[in-house]
Design a protein around this motif. Structure first.
Motif, PDB file in Angstrom:
ATOM      1  N   GLU A  47     -20.838 -36.495  21.099  1.00 57.52           N
ATOM      2  CA  GLU A  47     -22.337 -35.681  20.109  1.00 57.52           C
ATOM      3  C   GLU A  47     -23.494 -36.572  20.660  1.00 57.52           C
ATOM      4  O   GLU A  47     -24.423 -34.940  21.867  1.00 57.52           O
ATOM      5  CB  GLU A  47     -22.555 -35.915  18.937  1.00 57.52           C
ATOM      6  CG  GLU A  47     -23.580 -35.205  18.310  1.00 57.52           C
ATOM      7  CD  GLU A  47     -24.754 -35.928  17.034  1.00 57.52           C
ATOM      8  OE1 GLU A  47     -24.049 -37.293  17.164  1.00 57.52           O
ATOM      9  OE2 GLU A  47     -25.371 -34.919  16.152  1.00 57.52           O
ATOM     10  N   VAL A  49     -23.511 -37.255  24.590  1.00 58.10           N
ATOM     11  CA  VAL A  49     -23.438 -37.035  25.599  1.00 58.10           C
ATOM     12  C   VAL A  49     -23.796 -35.549  25.752  1.00 58.10           C
ATOM     13  O   VAL A  49     -25.153 -34.933  26.789  1.00 58.10           O
ATOM     14  CB  VAL A  49     -22.189 -36.660  26.341  1.00 58.10           C
ATOM     15  CG1 VAL A  49     -21.723 -36.351  27.801  1.00 58.10           C
ATOM     16  CG2 VAL A  49     -21.786 -38.369  26.376  1.00 58.10           C
ATOM     17  N   PHE A  50     -23.840 -34.760  24.744  1.00 57.96           N
ATOM     18  CA  PHE A  50     -24.241 -33.116  24.613  1.00 57.96           C
ATOM     19  C   PHE A  50     -25.098 -33.412  24.564  1.00 57.96           C
ATOM     20  O   PHE A  50     -25.879 -32.752  24.819  1.00 57.96           O
ATOM     21  CB  PHE A  50     -23.290 -32.336  23.798  1.00 57.96           C
ATOM     22  CG  PHE A  50     -22.570 -31.672  23.921  1.00 57.96           C
ATOM     23  CD1 PHE A  50     -22.217 -30.244  24.380  1.00 57.96           C
ATOM     24  CD2 PHE A  50     -21.335 -32.346  24.354  1.00 57.96           C
ATOM     25  CE1 PHE A  50     -21.311 -29.634  24.798  1.00 57.96           C
ATOM     26  CE2 PHE A  50     -20.016 -31.250  24.133  1.00 57.96           C
ATOM     27  CZ  PHE A  50     -20.041 -30.110  24.400  1.00 57.96           C
ATOM     28  N   ALA A  51     -25.558 -34.092  23.613  1.00 55.38           N
ATOM     29  CA  ALA A  51     -27.052 -33.577  23.552  1.00 55.38           C
ATOM     30  C   ALA A  51     -28.410 -34.688  24.581  1.00 55.38           C
ATOM     31  O   ALA A  51     -29.010 -34.764  24.599  1.00 55.38           O
ATOM     32  CB  ALA A  51     -27.737 -34.916  22.280  1.00 55.38           C
TER      33      ALA A  51
ATOM     34  N   GLY B  66     -24.047 -33.195  32.334  1.00 51.49           N
ATOM     35  CA  GLY B  66     -23.582 -31.924  31.431  1.00 51.49           C
ATOM     36  C   GLY B  66     -24.241 -31.834  29.941  1.00 51.49           C
ATOM     37  O   GLY B  66     -24.117 -30.933  29.643  1.00 51.49           O
ATOM     38  N   GLY B  67     -25.165 -33.281  29.883  1.00 48.52           N
ATOM     39  CA  GLY B  67     -25.602 -33.132  29.019  1.00 48.52           C
ATOM     40  C   GLY B  67     -27.011 -32.714  29.184  1.00 48.52           C
ATOM     41  O   GLY B  67     -26.732 -31.874  29.777  1.00 48.52           O
ATOM     42  N   ALA B  68     -27.476 -32.215  27.815  1.00 47.75           N
ATOM     43  CA  ALA B  68     -28.222 -31.136  27.723  1.00 47.75           C
ATOM     44  C   ALA B  68     -29.444 -31.776  27.879  1.00 47.75           C
ATOM     45  O   ALA B  68     -29.818 -32.089  26.088  1.00 47.75           O
ATOM     46  CB  ALA B  68     -28.064 -30.346  26.568  1.00 47.75           C
ATOM     47  N   ARG B  74     -30.034 -28.914  22.706  1.00 52.63           N
ATOM     48  CA  ARG B  74     -30.569 -30.320  22.464  1.00 52.63           C
ATOM     49  C   ARG B  74     -31.847 -30.362  21.428  1.00 52.63           C
ATOM     50  O   ARG B  74     -31.533 -31.561  20.204  1.00 52.63           O
ATOM     51  CB  ARG B  74     -31.627 -31.517  23.807  1.00 52.63           C
ATOM     52  CG  ARG B  74     -32.301 -32.446  22.798  1.00 52.63           C
ATOM     53  CD  ARG B  74     -32.821 -33.542  24.623  1.00 52.63           C
ATOM     54  NE  ARG B  74     -33.068 -34.541  23.763  1.00 52.63           N
ATOM     55  CZ  ARG B  74     -33.758 -34.974  23.261  1.00 52.63           C
ATOM     56  NH1 ARG B  74     -35.069 -34.011  22.465  1.00 52.63           N
ATOM     57  NH2 ARG B  74     -34.200 -36.228  22.855  1.00 52.63           N
ATOM     58  N   VAL B  77     -29.772 -30.931  17.680  1.00 55.50           N
ATOM     59  CA  VAL B  77     -29.114 -32.293  17.327  1.00 55.50           C
ATOM     60  C   VAL B  77     -29.574 -33.210  16.625  1.00 55.50           C
ATOM     61  O   VAL B  77     -31.153 -33.333  17.118  1.00 55.50           O
ATOM     62  CB  VAL B  77     -28.355 -32.797  18.366  1.00 55.50           C
ATOM     63  CG1 VAL B  77     -28.407 -34.223  18.407  1.00 55.50           C
ATOM     64  CG2 VAL B  77     -28.013 -31.989  19.590  1.00 55.50           C
TER      65      VAL B  77
END
Lengths: 417, 80
Positions: A47, A49-51, B66-68, B74, B77
């Motif tokens: 989560e 890393v995605f964020a 690749g994170g946003a 974002r 989240v």
């Protein structure tokens, strides 16, 4: 890993910099992250890393350690802020233009673009509503006259392929800056070994890394380098504004990766990134030899009675010689074109060559030859061919790294009656 | 002094600029990190002159892997 001394010349930095330690074993060669995706132990880590709150990779379409290494090395070579790699040079050019322009917008470009780029602008992007305005590639006043409030980019090649014209990048950068327009420079044929468009004021540099950067004809790839010279919060680019709010100076790189790269998916394969990185390490010495050999071949062909015209930016007779001399510090690349009596004479010449390989590529260790009109430019109309500098009598050479006397002997026998 | 970095409490040296904080924290790809300080995204030109204060809330935002860090995902989240 040991830290490197400061203030390294780029020729040294490209050999020693940008490498991350491979896990285990102390392997001296770079690791290849040949994977589609990246695993994390916990849901919270993935989560994060995605964020964007933790460093890491998600999926190779969006980023990959091996690809990132190539991007960092190329960005350093070009003196840029960062780079985004693509599957090919055309993928890089498409991504760069689509990052700047949308339906209703315009791009001003030199008329003598590489045939593939010309077709992209004149057909595919036109169908998407992005109108190309083609002008004489070296005429700064023509670019100025073509600018409108819808212009989102000025696009040029450092050395037009195959017309081999050399636009004045500093003058075009000044014009672009005056109008708040991004200057996009395709530096494929010159490479950062000859010129850094960043230092002359370009906003973006694009590459077909398949050519001289790779240098061995072993992999396709492309890249977009943000030179770090352009203010992406400007009024011409409202679609970048939300990215500027989140990423500031990294806005365009973020947009390229998170919107264009994610959505279009033209990512570079990790193994190709490894090969391209390897190529970068020898770029300086290869370009020296390419340029020296090309100069010798140009002198030989210019004096040959069967060659009606020899075009090479390094020769005083070339209309852009003075610009090339200033811009490339006395080196002129590996490309040259020659005009023979007719198409049949071109075909005979190509057929008789024993060293030069007859194929659709440039920037290999080996000398390459092609008859553009019947191959890479065959889809262009006769008018379009003329505008990109191609005629039935034209042959293009990409001079390789061979021992020069061997090359000259091969050329001589191929031109003999 | 204590600050909050990416939602977690952290002890950092006194008087650090943001640029020095990136070094001290061994932040990976520091040249590709966006820094949010107390809810405000910093201009990169300010990294060398902005001094971190006690209790500051600092977010390092990544996007090159690749994170946003861009807009959109974002925002969806949950923040810690």
């Amino acid at each position: 890993m040991k830290s490197l001394p400061d203030n390294l010349h780029w020729e040294t930095a490209v050999l020693h910099g940008g490498r991350e330690a491979a896990p285990g074993a102390g392997a001296a060669g770079a690791a290849i992250a040949q994977t589609a995706a990246f695993a994390y132990d916990t849901a919270a880590e993935l989560e994060a890393v995605f964020a964007g709150r933790a460093a890491g990779f998600v999926y190779t379409r969006l980023g990959n350690p091996t690809v990132a290494q190539f991007e960092r090395r190329l960005a350093a070579l070009e003196g840029g802020r960062g780079a985004v790699a693509c599957a090919s040079g055309m993928a890089a050019i498409s991504a760069a233009v689509l990052a700047l322009a949308g339906a209703g917008d315009e791009v001003v470009a030199g008329r003598s673009l590489f045939g593939g780029t010309y077709a992209l602008f004149n057909h595919t992007l036109r169908r998407c509503g992005i109108t190309p305005r083609f002008v004489e590639a070296t005429d700064v006043a023509a670019y100025r006259a073509a600018l409108t409030d819808r212009t989102k980019a000025i696009f040029v090649e450092t050395i037009g392929n195959p017309r081999l014209d050399v636009p004045d990048l500093a003058a075009l950068a000044r014009l672009a800056r005056e109008h708040g327009v991004a200057l996009v420079v395709d530096n494929t044929a010159a490479t950062p070994a000859l010129v850094r468009p960043q230092a002359l004021g370009a906003a973006l540099v694009v590459h077909s890394a398949s050519k001289f950067l790779n240098g061995h004809g072993t992999a396709l790839g492309g890249a977009i380098v943000d030179c770090g010279t352009f203010d992406w919060s400007g009024p011409r680019y409202p679609h970048l504004r939300p990215y500027f709010e989140r990423a500031r100076q990294l806005a365009l790189l973020a947009y390229l990766r998170h919107q264009i790269g994610r959505d279009l998916g033209g990512c570079l394969a990790p193994f190709n990134a490894f090969l391209l990185s390897l190529g970068l390490e020898t770029l300086a010495v290869r370009m020296e030899r390419h340029c020296a050999n090309a100069a010798q071949v140009a002198d030989f062909l210019a004096a040959h009675p069967r060659v009606q015209e020899l075009r090479y930016p390094g020769r005083a007779a070339h209309p852009d010689h003075a610009v090339a001399q200033r811009q490339f510090a006395g080196r002129y690349g590996a490309l040259l074109t020659l005009r023979l009596a007719d198409q049949a004479a071109c075909f005979r010449f190509i057929d008789r060559l024993r060293l030069a390989q007859n194929l659709a590529h440039i920037g290999d260790t080996r000398t390459l030859v092609i008859h553009p009109a019947s191959t890479i430019c065959r889809d262009l109309t006769p008018d379009e061919r003329r505008s990109v500098g191609v005629s039935d009598e034209l042959v293009r050479l990409s001079v390789g790294l061979e021992h020069a006397p061997d090359l000259l002997r091969d050329l001589a026998q191929a031109l003999a009656a | 002094m204590q600050v909050t970095i990416n939602g977690a409490s952290a002890a950092v040296s006194n008087g650090l600029t943001v640029a020095a904080l990136l070094v001290e924290q061994k932040v990976k790809w520091a040249d590709m990190v966006t820094v949010e300080l107390n809810g405000v995204i910093l201009d990169r030109a300010a990294f060398g002159s902005t001094v971190v204060q006690p209790q500051d809330r600092i977010e390092f935002l990544y996007f090159m892997g690749g994170g946003a860090a861009g807009p959109g995902p974002r925002a969806e989240v949950r923040r810690p």
